[in-house]
Scaffold this motif. Structure first.
Motif, short mmCIF file in Angstrom:
data_model
loop_
_atom_site.label_atom_id
_atom_site.label_comp_id
_atom_site.label_asym_id
_atom_site.label_seq_id
_atom_site.Cartn_x
_atom_site.Cartn_y
_atom_site.Cartn_z
N ALA A 105 0.83 -1.21 0.00
CA ALA A 105 0.00 0.00 0.00
C ALA A 105 0.86 1.26 0.00
O ALA A 105 0.56 2.23 -0.70
N LEU A 106 1.95 1.26 0.75
CA LEU A 106 2.84 2.43 0.77
C LEU A 106 3.52 2.62 -0.59
O LEU A 106 3.66 3.75 -1.06
N VAL A 107 3.92 1.53 -1.23
CA VAL A 107 4.57 1.63 -2.54
C VAL A 107 3.58 2.14 -3.59
O VAL A 107 3.90 3.03 -4.38
N VAL A 108 2.37 1.59 -3.60
CA VAL A 108 1.37 2.04 -4.57
C VAL A 108 0.97 3.49 -4.29
O VAL A 108 0.79 4.27 -5.22
N ALA A 109 0.86 3.86 -3.02
CA ALA A 109 0.54 5.26 -2.69
C ALA A 109 1.65 6.18 -3.17
O ALA A 109 1.38 7.27 -3.70
N THR A 110 2.89 5.75 -3.03
CA THR A 110 4.02 6.53 -3.55
C THR A 110 3.87 6.71 -5.06
O THR A 110 4.05 7.81 -5.59
#
Length: 149
Positions: A105-110
């Motif tokens: 989720a953090l990678v996709v949000a980035t």
């Protein structure tokens, strides 16, 4: 020589985001990943990674030196309050568990907060595509296209 298939996957400008698998492949000398990154850079795309990604790609010895060198060449994106808020929204929209899918989720949000067009290199075929689809609903977010390697 870069194959036509690789050339068509990387558009002009924009952002190429590496998740742990994309970065791991490059560290391990994968020619396809190297070519994909070269094409992206040649086309003016920024190659970026989330600040959390290196935690999944730890190496020792000479591989650690290569990882450090490659990380120095790409843009590290910090986990800001905006990234955390976007990750929370993505998890909710995709109906995914934060405990299991936090890093994805953090990678996709980035990626969702990056300059379009955005390609995300991943090996994940379940959580990341669902999160990328959820990112389409974020206000002002570009479409994040997962590239499965």
């Amino acid at each position: 020589m870069v194959s036509k298939r690789l050339k068509t996957r990387v558009q002009h400008g924009g952002t190429l985001v590496l998740d742990a698998q994309g970065l791991s492949l490059h560290v391990d000398g994968d020619e396809g990943m190297r070519a994909r990154i070269e094409v992206a850079e040649r086309n003016g795309s920024r190659v970026v990674y989330s600040a959390v990604t290196p935690l999944e790609v730890r190496r020792t010895g000479k591989a650690a030196d290569r990882l450090a060198y490659l990380l120095s060449r790409f843009d590290k994106k910090p986990v800001t309050d905006d990234v955390v808020a976007a990750a929370r929204t993505l998890l909710d929209a995709a109906g995914l568990d934060g405990h299991e899918c936090l890093v994805d989720a953090l990678v996709v949000a980035t990626a969702a907060l990056a300059t379009p067009p955005v390609l995300l290199v991943t090996s994940d075929k379940s959580h990341v595509p669902a999160l990328c689809k959820a990112a389409e609903a974020l206000p002002g977010s570009p479409k994040v296209k997962p590239i499965v390697v």
